[in-house]
Enzyme design. Structure first.
Site, short mmCIF file in Angstrom:
data_model
loop_
_atom_site.label_atom_id
_atom_site.label_comp_id
_atom_site.label_asym_id
_atom_site.label_seq_id
_atom_site.Cartn_x
_atom_site.Cartn_y
_atom_site.Cartn_z
N HIS A 1 0.83 -1.19 -0.02
CA HIS A 1 -0.01 0.10 -0.10
C HIS A 1 0.77 1.24 0.04
CE1 HIS A 1 -4.28 -1.34 0.08
NE2 HIS A 1 -3.79 -2.26 1.12
N ARG B 1 -11.20 -8.98 -14.73
CA ARG B 1 -10.56 -10.40 -14.56
C ARG B 1 -10.60 -11.30 -13.34
NH1 ARG B 1 -3.83 -10.71 -14.24
NH2 ARG B 1 -4.37 -10.12 -12.05
N GLU C 1 -1.27 -17.28 -21.19
CA GLU C 1 -0.20 -16.94 -20.08
C GLU C 1 0.74 -18.19 -19.95
OE1 GLU C 1 -1.68 -14.62 -16.46
OE2 GLU C 1 -3.29 -16.16 -16.98
N ASN D 1 3.84 -11.16 -19.05
CA ASN D 1 4.81 -11.73 -17.94
C ASN D 1 4.87 -13.00 -17.35
OD1 ASN D 1 4.73 -8.79 -17.77
ND2 ASN D 1 3.70 -8.57 -15.81
#
Length: 592
Positions: free
Chosen positions: A209, A352, A451, A474
């Site tokens: 955060h 997603r 992916e 990625n």
């Protein structure tokens, strides 16, 4: 605390010292150091007699009440922040309140006091450490980074026992760079961006955060700078390079001048890129490219719109499941998703479904279940959702309800078979039929993330089942090359320019084009202008990236000739080594 005053230009005759960390918020800042002490001493631990148990549990209850009051005060002070930072702080403080009320934490502390006969602050420290270790064991970097939030809550409680103040962050002089062992997100939220030039801490990472809030506030930040607190003193001259993760302490006059020049150049470039906001992402030969934003939750909508993003290409939903004992219900998820859909004002939003692993330690799914030798190859993403239909049906229902308020697409992570897609489509239809009488719903287009190599290799079969593709470069790179970027021994081998990765991208794009299905790229390379011409040349016409990357990528699109990029990509696909690919790509970019 190292806070003795010194001449701001001390060390100007020398080259100073250079430190490396994790650049979590881009930008260059030159200023004077202001060191902040955490204000916490060593937590005492001692045995207590039986008769003192009630007294210690009472001390703990009082400390909890004061910590909650402190959170409420922070929420009030945070109202003066910009909308994005204010919302981020709100999510954070909600998480703090949830942990302060968590049965695991509260009951755990009382149990330690009662059963181990130890003082309250020691019991808090031990329980918080146990919870933090659970987060550290999760393979997903975002979840692992929650350890800092957990420890921040522990520090907040422990401060109440000794009545120690929070680190002083208000009333700082203009142009300072705040340096600390650790800064909580609440501390960062109370910094004045008009006075604070940058942030440097000895601990922390890119997914916490603290990092997210620094980006929301536009403050250059480098975290995880080992040894920085042993070197700096308040009023030292310092340079922070948030893009490259570099910190220069007491640099010489020549280095200072160079970084001041670079900082001014960045500001000029920012103004130039801002002027592109209303212009289309169009190649020199007239092809329009869709540029969208990857965001977390509603706090990022304003930033996405300001960047000129045409929609949300990837809305991650994992953040709704964080720092809580039970998963969010349907109404809570719906409200959060609808706020994003409404905020995008008719622009498309791709949602997603839950994409993570190791959730048993996060929200109680199969407590005690082993994660396996390699969680990244185990029960995660769509596999986890299908294994736990009670959770998945709730999330699907929330998405279908949100889709009734604007253009939404439903994206499935880590798909590896046609069967998974068919199973999800059946669930979508079943959930829609079940809830349509009580709530307006819309069945959105269904897409899959590419992916894993297996998905790319069956892209033609998948194309017959779905409405769109999103290539997550990625993970595709990681799984194709069998390289964990988090493992420092092999991380240097991670390279999205590997010919195998590029051929899998091309294979997916070709299958999508033949089926007439749109395909986007939403991995890190989508937001890097170095790769823009290559992706366009491979046939990609939609890119999704962090909001701050949109203007830079748009600028590259607008100087690219698509026909030339296509010829370059065809030549690159014939190469067999990453180094050859990199040279040819860089040569092409230099000619733009």
């Amino acid at each position: 605390m190292k806070s003795d005053a010194r001449d701001p230009d001390a060390g100007a005759a020398s080259g100073g010292q250079e430190f490396s960390g994790v650049g979590v918020s881009a930008g260059i800042a030159v200023g004077s150091v202001h060191v902040i002490d955490s204000g916490l001493a060593h937590v005492p631990e001692y045995r207590i007699p039986d008769r003192a148990v009630s007294r210690e549990t009472g001390r703990f209850a009082d400390a909890l009440d004061r910590a909650r009051a402190e959170v409420a005060e922070l929420r009030s002070k945070g109202e003066s922040l910009n909308a994005s930072a204010r919302e981020e702080l709100g999510f954070l403080l909600d998480a703090h309140l949830a942990l302060l009320a968590s049965n695991r934490m509260v009951a755990g502390v009382k149990s330690r006091i009662r059963e181990e006969r130890i003082n309250a602050e020691a019991a808090v420290s031990l329980v918080i450490s146990d919870i933090a270790r659970g987060f550290e064991g999760i393979a997903d970097p975002y979840f692992a980074a929650r350890v800092h939030d957990v420890r921040d809550v522990g520090s907040r409680i422990i401060r109440q026992f000794v009545r120690a103040p929070s680190p002083r962050v208000a009333g700082l002089p203009k142009g300072v760079v705040v340096v600390a062992d650790e800064l909580s997100p609440a501390d960062i939220a109370l910094l004045d961006p008009e006075h604070v030039a940058a942030i440097v801490t000895a601990s922390g990472g890119p997914e916490g955060h603290t990092a997210i809030l620094a980006r929301s506030m536009g403050l250059p930040a480098v975290l995880g700078v080992a040894g920085i607190m042993d070197t700096v003193r308040t009023n030292d001259r310092i340079v922070v390079n948030g893009e490259e993760g570099l910190v220069l302490v007491r640099p010489d006059a020549a280095v200072l001048a160079e970084y001041r020049r670079r900082s001014a150049a960045q500001r000029r470039l920012g103004r130039q890129l801002a002027r592109l906001r209303s212009l289309p992402a169009e190649t020199t030969d007239g092809t329009i490219v869709g540029l969208q934003a990857n965001i977390e939750l509603a706090r990022d909508v304003d930033t996405a719109l300001e960047s000129g993003a045409e929609g949300v290409g990837l809305l991650r939903t994992e953040f709704m499941f964080m720092n809580r004992d039970v998963p969010p219900g349907e109404d809570e998820q719906y409200a959060l998703l609808r706020s994003v859909v409404d905020g995008m004002k008719g622009r498309p939003v791709t949602i997603r479904t839950l994409d993570t692993g190791g959730e048993s330690q996060v929200y109680g799914v199969h407590q005690g279940r082993s994660e396996g030798a390699n969680p990244m190859l185990g029960m995660r993403a769509i596999r986890l959702s299908l294994r736990h239909p009670e959770l998945f049906h709730i999330q699907v229902a929330a998405i279908l309800r949100a889709a009734a308020h604007g253009p939404v697409r439903l994206l499935l992570p880590m798909i590896s078979s046609v069967h998974e897609v068919r199973e999800v489509r059946e669930i979508v239809c079943e959930v829609a039929a079940r809830i349509k009488d009580r709530s307006p719903v819309a069945i959105p287009p269904l897409g899959v993330m590419i992916e894993v190599p297996g998905a790319a290799l069956i892209a033609e079969a998948l194309a017959r089942e779905i409405d769109f593709f999103a290539i997550g470069t990625n993970d595709l790179t990681m799984y194709t090359l069998a390289i964990d970027r988090g493992d420092e021994q092999v991380a240097p081998l991670y390279n999205p320019l590997h010919p195998a990765v590029l051929r899998l991208i091309r294979m997916t794009v070709s299958a999508a084009n033949r089926a007439g299905k749109p395909v986007s790229v939403c991995g890190e390379i989508a937001g890097n202008p170095r790769f823009t011409s290559l992706l366009l040349g491979l046939g990609v016409r939609e890119l999704s990236m962090t909001s701050k990357s949109v203007p830079r990528v748009k600028q590259r699109v607008r100087v690219t000739c698509l026909k030339s990029a296509g010829r370059s990509a065809e030549a690159i696909l014939e190469l067999g080594e990453e180094s050859q690919v990199a040279r040819m790509l860089d040569d092409f970019n230099r000619d733009l």
